[in-house]
Write an enzyme that holds these catalytic residues in place. Structure first.
Site, PDB file in Angstrom:
ATOM      1  N   ASN A 150       0.848  -1.188   0.000  1.00 30.04           N
ATOM      2  CA  ASN A 150       0.000   0.000   0.000  1.00 30.04           C
ATOM      3  C   ASN A 150       0.889   1.246   0.000  1.00 30.04           C
ATOM      4  OD1 ASN A 150      -1.437   2.265   1.080  1.00 30.04           O
ATOM      5  ND2 ASN A 150      -3.117   0.873   1.539  1.00 30.04           N
TER       6      ASN A 150
ATOM      7  N   HIS B 274      -5.568   3.492  -1.659  1.00 34.51           N
ATOM      8  CA  HIS B 274      -6.893   3.827  -1.131  1.00 34.51           C
ATOM      9  C   HIS B 274      -7.225   5.246  -1.595  1.00 34.51           C
ATOM     10  CE1 HIS B 274      -9.648   3.981   2.696  1.00 34.51           C
ATOM     11  NE2 HIS B 274     -10.290   4.288   1.582  1.00 34.51           N
TER      12      HIS B 274
ATOM     13  N   ARG C  10      -9.401   7.882  -1.045  1.00 33.86           N
ATOM     14  CA  ARG C  10     -10.398   8.235  -0.037  1.00 33.86           C
ATOM     15  C   ARG C  10     -11.325   9.329  -0.557  1.00 33.86           C
ATOM     16  NH1 ARG C  10      -9.084   6.477   5.448  1.00 33.86           N
ATOM     17  NH2 ARG C  10     -10.792   7.837   6.014  1.00 33.86           N
TER      18      ARG C  10
ATOM     19  N   GLU D  67      -8.567   0.322  -3.003  1.00 36.38           N
ATOM     20  CA  GLU D  67      -9.417   0.304  -1.804  1.00 36.38           C
ATOM     21  C   GLU D  67     -10.387   1.467  -1.918  1.00 36.38           C
ATOM     22  OE1 GLU D  67      -5.905  -1.313   1.194  1.00 36.38           O
ATOM     23  OE2 GLU D  67      -6.776   0.677   1.495  1.00 36.38           O
TER      24      GLU D  67
ATOM     25  N   THR E 298      -8.262   3.268   8.266  1.00 38.69           N
ATOM     26  CA  THR E 298      -9.464   2.425   8.320  1.00 38.69           C
ATOM     27  C   THR E 298      -9.530   1.717   9.674  1.00 38.69           C
ATOM     28  OG1 THR E 298      -8.941   2.014   6.003  1.00 38.69           O
ATOM     29  CG2 THR E 298     -10.777   0.793   6.921  1.00 38.69           C
TER      30      THR E 298
ATOM     31  N   GLU F  60     -10.680  -9.730   2.739  1.00 44.09           N
ATOM     32  CA  GLU F  60      -9.428  -9.308   3.363  1.00 44.09           C
ATOM     33  C   GLU F  60      -9.709  -9.184   4.853  1.00 44.09           C
ATOM     34  OE1 GLU F  60      -7.149  -6.121   1.639  1.00 44.09           O
ATOM     35  OE2 GLU F  60      -6.076  -5.770   3.521  1.00 44.09           O
TER      36      GLU F  60
ATOM     37  N   GLY G  67       1.289  -1.461   4.324  1.00 43.07           N
ATOM     38  CA  GLY G  67       1.657  -0.128   3.865  1.00 43.07           C
ATOM     39  C   GLY G  67       2.541   0.653   4.801  1.00 43.07           C
TER      40      GLY G  67
HETATM   41  N1  PXP Z   1      -5.616  -3.288   3.870  1.00 43.71           N
HETATM   42  C1  PXP Z   1      -6.630  -2.386   3.918  1.00 43.71           C
HETATM   43  C2  PXP Z   1      -7.987  -2.806   3.454  1.00 43.71           C
HETATM   44  C3  PXP Z   1      -6.400  -1.071   4.387  1.00 43.71           C
HETATM   45  O1  PXP Z   1      -7.414  -0.195   4.432  1.00 43.71           O
HETATM   46  C4  PXP Z   1      -5.098  -0.701   4.771  1.00 43.71           C
HETATM   47  C5  PXP Z   1      -4.822   0.700   5.201  1.00 43.71           C
HETATM   48  O2  PXP Z   1      -5.084   1.579   4.155  1.00 43.71           O
HETATM   49  C6  PXP Z   1      -4.079  -1.674   4.686  1.00 43.71           C
HETATM   50  C7  PXP Z   1      -4.379  -2.967   4.259  1.00 43.71           C
HETATM   51  C8  PXP Z   1      -2.669  -1.372   5.062  1.00 43.71           C
HETATM   52  O3  PXP Z   1      -2.591  -1.070   6.407  1.00 43.71           O
HETATM   53  P1  PXP Z   1      -1.209  -0.553   7.020  1.00 43.71           P
HETATM   54  O4  PXP Z   1      -0.905   0.760   6.351  1.00 43.71           O
HETATM   55  O5  PXP Z   1      -1.502  -0.428   8.465  1.00 43.71           O
HETATM   56  O6  PXP Z   1      -0.182  -1.585   6.684  1.00 43.71           O
END
Ligand code: PXP
Length: 238
Positions: free
Chosen positions: A7, A43, A45, A70, A101, A151, A213
């Site tokens: 991400n 994502h 947003r 996303e 999220t 997921e 991410g």
């Molecule tokens: N998966 C989803 C569906 C998410 O919304 C996010 C955050 O945007 C992530 C994975 C990645 O999360 P992180 O940035 O905490 O690794």
């Protein structure tokens, strides 16, 4: 061996806080792919706080692996996705004031809306994933509605502070992955995962994909993006 989606939202976060043209998510995605990632995740947003529409369109042209978008469950986003055609759309809940999220989708409570939008996307040849908490009811309902993928939200596992709590949350994820696989769903996991807590989940064979991410982009500040991705690839694919 599980796939890794990286991400790259926070490349765009850094750009947006100064209103500059750099750093560029598309440029970052090339390095991320070279380092062994299987997917680029972004994502978009509703408040456009990091990724912008033009990033999504550029990435569609440059990503050589797969692009996972996303998105909140909104008609405007579905229209955009049908136009841009990411490989996958992951529906996530979105609240304006949240830092990130914060929980999974209430698939049960939003059945009608999700079913409608899932059908629209699938008709366009886009895979649909639901980001859900590790709960049996949400998994079964996702399958009913027609999601291709679930997921599993790993946030509670990542935030757990005592060994007992970690064990309990790990077990919830493991059972959910098993059930998802039994129901014929493709199982992904993500949120709050980093270099220390991903290994145990990577040992669950039913989890076929991770989306990570924040930890990767943070580590990249110290070791560079390519090295940061290589290190997490080694953990996910061990
Ligand atoms: N998966 C989803 C569906 C998410 O919304 C996010 C955050 O945007 C992530 C994975 C990645 O999360 P992180 O940035 O905490 O690794």
């Amino acid at each position: 061996m599980a796939r890794l989606g990286v991400n790259i939202d926070h490349i765009a976060t850094l750009r947006q806080v100064r209103g500059t043209r750099y750093p560029d998510p598309a440029g970052a995605s090339l390095i991320v792919e070279q380092a062994g990632a299987d997917q680029i995740t972004v994502h978009l947003r509703e408040d456009r706080r990091h990724i912008q529409d033009r990033d999504l369109r550029t990435l569609r042209h440059t990503v050589q692996t797969e692009l996972n978008l996303e998105s909140a469950v909104l008609e405007a986003m579905v229209v955009l996705a049908v136009d841009v055609r990411p490989n996958t759309v992951t529906f996530v809940p979105e609240r304006r004031k949240e830092l990130t999220t914060e929980g999974g989708l209430d698939v049960y409570g939003n059945r009608k809306q999700l079913k409608e939008k899932t059908e629209q996307l699938k008709k366009a040849g886009i895979r649909v994933s639901f980001f859900i908490d590790p709960e049996e009811r949400q998994i079964r309902e996702s399958r009913e509605i027609g999601a291709d993928t679930i997921e599993i939200h790993t946030g509670r596992y990542a935030d757990a502070t005592t060994p007992d709590e970690v064990k309990k949350e790990f077990e919830r994820i493991r059972q959910s992955a098993l059930l998802g696989k039994q129901l014929g769903l493709y199982v992904a996991a993500g949120h709050g995962l980093h270099y220390q807590n991903t290994g145990p989940l990577a040992a669950i064979p039913e989890i076929q994909e991770f989306n990570i991410g924040h930890a990767i982009i943070a580590r990249a500040l110290f070791v560079g993006l390519e090295q940061a991705v290589r290190e997490i690839v080694a953990i996910v694919k061990k």
